[in-house]
Design a protein around this motif. Structure first.
Motif, short mmCIF file in Angstrom:
data_model
loop_
_atom_site.label_atom_id
_atom_site.label_comp_id
_atom_site.label_asym_id
_atom_site.label_seq_id
_atom_site.Cartn_x
_atom_site.Cartn_y
_atom_site.Cartn_z
N THR A 132 126.22 22.49 48.31
CA THR A 132 126.70 21.69 49.44
C THR A 132 126.16 20.26 49.39
N LEU A 133 124.97 20.07 48.82
CA LEU A 133 124.48 18.70 48.63
C LEU A 133 125.39 17.95 47.67
N ALA A 134 125.77 18.60 46.58
CA ALA A 134 126.71 17.98 45.64
C ALA A 134 128.06 17.74 46.29
N ALA A 135 128.48 18.65 47.16
CA ALA A 135 129.76 18.48 47.87
C ALA A 135 129.71 17.25 48.77
N ILE A 136 128.57 17.00 49.40
CA ILE A 136 128.41 15.78 50.21
C ILE A 136 128.62 14.55 49.35
N HIS A 137 128.01 14.55 48.17
CA HIS A 137 128.12 13.40 47.27
C HIS A 137 129.55 13.21 46.77
N VAL A 138 130.17 14.29 46.33
CA VAL A 138 131.52 14.19 45.77
C VAL A 138 132.52 13.79 46.85
N ALA A 139 132.43 14.42 48.02
CA ALA A 139 133.37 14.10 49.09
C ALA A 139 133.20 12.68 49.59
N SER A 140 131.98 12.18 49.61
CA SER A 140 131.75 10.83 50.13
C SER A 140 132.26 9.75 49.19
N ASP A 141 132.58 10.11 47.95
CA ASP A 141 133.19 9.13 47.04
C ASP A 141 134.52 8.62 47.60
N GLY A 142 135.18 9.45 48.40
CA GLY A 142 136.46 9.05 48.98
C GLY A 142 136.33 8.44 50.36
N GLY A 197 125.11 6.66 35.39
CA GLY A 197 126.43 7.08 34.95
C GLY A 197 127.40 7.16 36.12
N PRO A 198 128.67 7.50 35.85
CA PRO A 198 129.70 7.55 36.89
C PRO A 198 129.30 8.48 38.03
N GLY A 199 129.48 7.99 39.25
CA GLY A 199 129.18 8.80 40.42
C GLY A 199 127.71 8.90 40.76
N GLY A 200 126.87 8.23 39.99
CA GLY A 200 125.43 8.34 40.21
C GLY A 200 124.90 7.50 41.34
N TRP A 201 125.70 6.57 41.84
CA TRP A 201 125.31 5.74 42.98
C TRP A 201 126.40 5.86 44.04
N GLY A 202 126.02 6.04 45.28
CA GLY A 202 127.00 6.15 46.36
C GLY A 202 126.32 6.58 47.63
N VAL A 203 127.08 7.12 48.56
CA VAL A 203 126.53 7.57 49.83
C VAL A 203 125.64 8.78 49.60
N ILE A 204 124.45 8.76 50.22
CA ILE A 204 123.52 9.89 50.13
C ILE A 204 123.03 10.27 51.54
N HIS A 205 122.52 11.47 51.65
CA HIS A 205 121.95 11.94 52.92
C HIS A 205 120.64 11.21 53.20
N ALA A 206 119.78 11.10 52.18
CA ALA A 206 118.51 10.36 52.20
C ALA A 206 117.37 11.08 52.91
N TYR A 231 123.48 4.13 51.14
CA TYR A 231 123.85 4.10 49.73
C TYR A 231 122.59 4.23 48.88
N GLY A 232 122.71 4.98 47.82
CA GLY A 232 121.55 5.17 46.96
C GLY A 232 121.91 5.96 45.71
N TRP A 233 120.88 6.25 44.92
CA TRP A 233 121.07 7.09 43.74
C TRP A 233 121.25 8.53 44.19
N ARG A 234 122.33 9.18 43.72
CA ARG A 234 122.58 10.56 44.13
C ARG A 234 121.43 11.48 43.72
N ALA A 235 120.84 11.21 42.56
CA ALA A 235 119.72 12.05 42.10
C ALA A 235 118.52 11.94 43.03
N TYR A 236 118.44 10.88 43.82
CA TYR A 236 117.35 10.74 44.77
C TYR A 236 117.37 11.87 45.79
N ASP A 237 118.56 12.22 46.29
CA ASP A 237 118.66 13.32 47.24
C ASP A 237 118.10 14.61 46.66
N LEU A 238 118.44 14.88 45.42
CA LEU A 238 117.95 16.09 44.77
C LEU A 238 116.44 16.02 44.57
N ALA A 239 115.95 14.88 44.12
CA ALA A 239 114.51 14.70 43.91
C ALA A 239 113.75 14.82 45.22
#
Length: 300
Positions: A132-142, A197-206, A231-239
């Motif tokens: 669901t965290l990845a779904a937040i990232h993917v969906a927020s691309d739009g 890489g592609p999709g690595g920066w965008g809206v994040i929960h933070a 906005y931030g690095w998507r990997a930041y949310d995971l980290a």
């Protein structure tokens, strides 16, 4: 605030919800959390809502538009099928309200309730968090909006908290300050060279932590409290999430995340650095931060 004042404030909130929202007459109201925001549980005929009164002087909020960014994002994620708590419309059709309090006018939002309890204490829950965290990232691309929001970049992640740390600890723990400053310089160097890489920066929960995710007994998950989103690095949310959970659950979180949004090698390699940045951002006491910089994922 004494008990009489608190009771009066609760009564004001109950009247406000009854008057400005078409949800019914509240039968109960209790303070759940008080900090940068005040959050109340509001009961209405067996249902529950979360009422947030926004605090003032939050460095990531520049004005009303920043608050509307969050609410618009939640509407978008909900429409895309992502399990998030969303705002409840007022009778005037708006999601954002303004209430007069003893400390001045404060923006307020009524949110749908996130059922269940905090925590992800099984591997299956951990996988669902990742998915669901990845779904937040993917969906927020739009996501498209007219409102602005801050970026969790070097300035917010490193510069602002470092200034606060140095001011509070320069005299009492100069050795810790020097250690922290050296690590922050290394984190900065790696962030500047980071190409996710592609999709690595965008809206994040933070602020993805177990307290902001609820699971029901049936396994339903709901994300909430996007107050720090930006906005931030998507990997930041995971980290960041890694810094809050025991090691035994991290593989399941990563498996679930990558089933929806595969990480690049650069993102995988940056997770420890982003974990250190997350602890700097938290602005914890210098002695504690020294230990977290040595091992950002040292969680029992």
């Amino acid at each position: 605030m004494n008990s009489h004042d608190r009771a009066g404030a609760m009564d004001d909130l109950v009247r406000m919800v009854a008057t400005e929202y078409d949800v019914g007459i509240p039968t109960g109201c209790r303070l759940m959390e008080s900090g940068l925001n005040d959050t109340y549980a509001v009961e209405v005929d067996g249902s529950c809502y979360a009422l947030r009164l926004h605090g003032q002087n939050k460095p990531w909020i520049a004005g009303e538009g920043d608050l509307r960014f969050e609410l618009s994002l939640l509407d978008h994620l909900h429409a895309e099928g992502v399990p998030v708590s969303v705002s409840v419309r007022r009778r005037d059709g708006d999601s954002l309200g303004l209430i007069e309090t003893a400390t001045g006018n404060r923006y307020c939002v009524l949110f749908t309730w996130a059922p269940g309890r905090a925590g992800a204490d099984t591997e299956e829950h951990a996988r669902r968090v990742g998915q669901t965290l990845a779904a937040i990232h993917v969906a927020s691309d739009g996501f498209r909006t007219m409102y602005n929001r801050y970026a969790l970049d070097e300035r917010h992640l490193l510069d602002r908290p470092l200034k606060r740390l140095e001011a509070s600890a320069r005299e009492s723990d100069s050795g810790a300050v020097e250690f922290i400053r050296g690590h922050v310089s290394e984190i900065r160097r790696r962030l500047q060279a980071f190409k996710p890489g592609p999709g690595g920066w965008g809206v994040i929960h933070a602020d993805p932590q177990v307290l902001n995710i609820h699971f029901t007994d049936g396994g339903q998950v709901t994300w909430f409290d996007f107050d720090l989103c930006g906005y931030g690095w998507r990997a930041y949310d995971l980290a960041y999430y890694y810094t809050r959970i025991p090691e035994r659950f991290r593989a399941a979180v990563l498996y679930g995340y990558q089933a929806v949004r595969p990480l690049s090698d650069a993102e995988l390699n940056m997770l420890p650095t982003l974990g250190r940045a997350a602890w700097v951002w938290e602005c914890i006491p210098p002695a504690d931060l020294v230990e977290k910089l040595k091992n950002p994922y040292d969680v029992e």
